[in-house]
Design a protein around this motif. Structure first.
Motif, PDB file in Angstrom:
ATOM      1  N   GLN A  72       3.474 -12.728  -3.978  1.00 20.68           N
ATOM      2  CA  GLN A  72       3.444 -11.674  -4.996  1.00 20.68           C
ATOM      3  C   GLN A  72       3.307 -12.287  -6.388  1.00 20.68           C
ATOM      4  O   GLN A  72       2.634 -11.721  -7.248  1.00 20.68           O
ATOM      5  N   ASP A  76       0.573 -11.201  -9.096  1.00 15.55           N
ATOM      6  CA  ASP A  76       0.946 -10.813 -10.456  1.00 15.55           C
ATOM      7  C   ASP A  76       0.210 -11.666 -11.490  1.00 15.55           C
ATOM      8  O   ASP A  76      -0.283 -11.142 -12.496  1.00 15.55           O
ATOM      9  N   ASP A 133       1.252  -4.653  -3.699  1.00 19.85           N
ATOM     10  CA  ASP A 133       2.661  -5.015  -3.559  1.00 19.85           C
ATOM     11  C   ASP A 133       2.857  -5.459  -2.104  1.00 19.85           C
ATOM     12  O   ASP A 133       2.842  -4.623  -1.193  1.00 19.85           O
ATOM     13  N   LYS A 136       5.701  -3.796   0.017  1.00 20.15           N
ATOM     14  CA  LYS A 136       5.408  -2.424   0.426  1.00 20.15           C
ATOM     15  C   LYS A 136       4.412  -2.392   1.572  1.00 20.15           C
ATOM     16  O   LYS A 136       4.494  -1.521   2.443  1.00 20.15           O
TER      17      LYS A 136
END
Length: 140
Positions: A72, A76, A133, A136
Motif C-alpha cells: 500500500q 500511495d 486499497d 479492502k
C-alpha cells in the motif's frame, strides 16, 4: 534479428521536463540522451523516448502505463507522485500533469481476479475506489 521496441511520448515542448519528472519518481532511472527535439530515458530499466512534437496530438487513456505495486505504501507513493498536478480517476487510473495516463495497481490484483469466487466481490470493491486499497480488496 532483435528489434528493440519502446514507447515514444509526444509532448508540446515538455519532453525534457516530463523525462526529468518521471526519472525523479522511479528508482534506477536516468536520462541517456537528449537534444532539443528528443529525450531518451529509462524508468526501472524500461526505455522511453519523449519528443517535442508540437500541439497537434494529445494523450488519452487508450494508452496507459501500468505500475504494479507490492504494498500500500508503494501505491500511495506512485499515486501521489504521478498524480500531483493531474487528475485522479476511478479504479487506480490517473492522468499526470502532462496528460499521460497511468494505472497504479496492486500486484496481487491478478491473483484475486483469478479466483472465480472472489473475483466478483473484488471487482465490486475496486469499482468504488479511486486509489486502490489493498486491504479492502483482500477483505472483499
Amino acid at each position: 534479428m532483435a528489434n528493440d521496441i519502446y514507447p515514444c511520448l509526444w509532448f508540446d515542448g515538455q519532453a525534457k521536463a516530463a523525462a526529468e519528472h518521471y526519472c525523479s519518481i522511479f528508482k534506477n532511472s536516468k536520462i541517456t540522451f537528449e537534444n532539443s527535439f528528443v529525450v531518451i530515458f529509462e524508468l526501472n530499466g524500461t526505455r522511453f523516448m519523449s519528443m517535442n512534437g508540437g500541439p497537434m496530438f494529445k494523450f488519452s487513456p487508450a494508452n496507459s502505463y501500468v505500475v504494479e505495486c507490492e504494498t500500500q505504501d508503494e501505491i500511495d507513493y506512485y499515486w501521489d507522485k504521478l498524480g500531483e498536478g493531474g487528475v485522479h480517476n476511478k479504479c487506480g487510473w490517473l492522468d499526470d500533469k502532462f496528460g499521460v495516463s497511468w494505472q497504479i495497481v496492486p500486484r496481487i490484483l491478478g491473483e484475486l481476479m483469478a479466483n472465480p469466487e472472489k473475483a466478483p466481490k473484488v471487482v465490486e470493491a475496486f469499482m468504488q475506489m479511486t486509489k486502490f486499497d489493498i486491504q479492502k480488496l483482500l477483505d472483499a
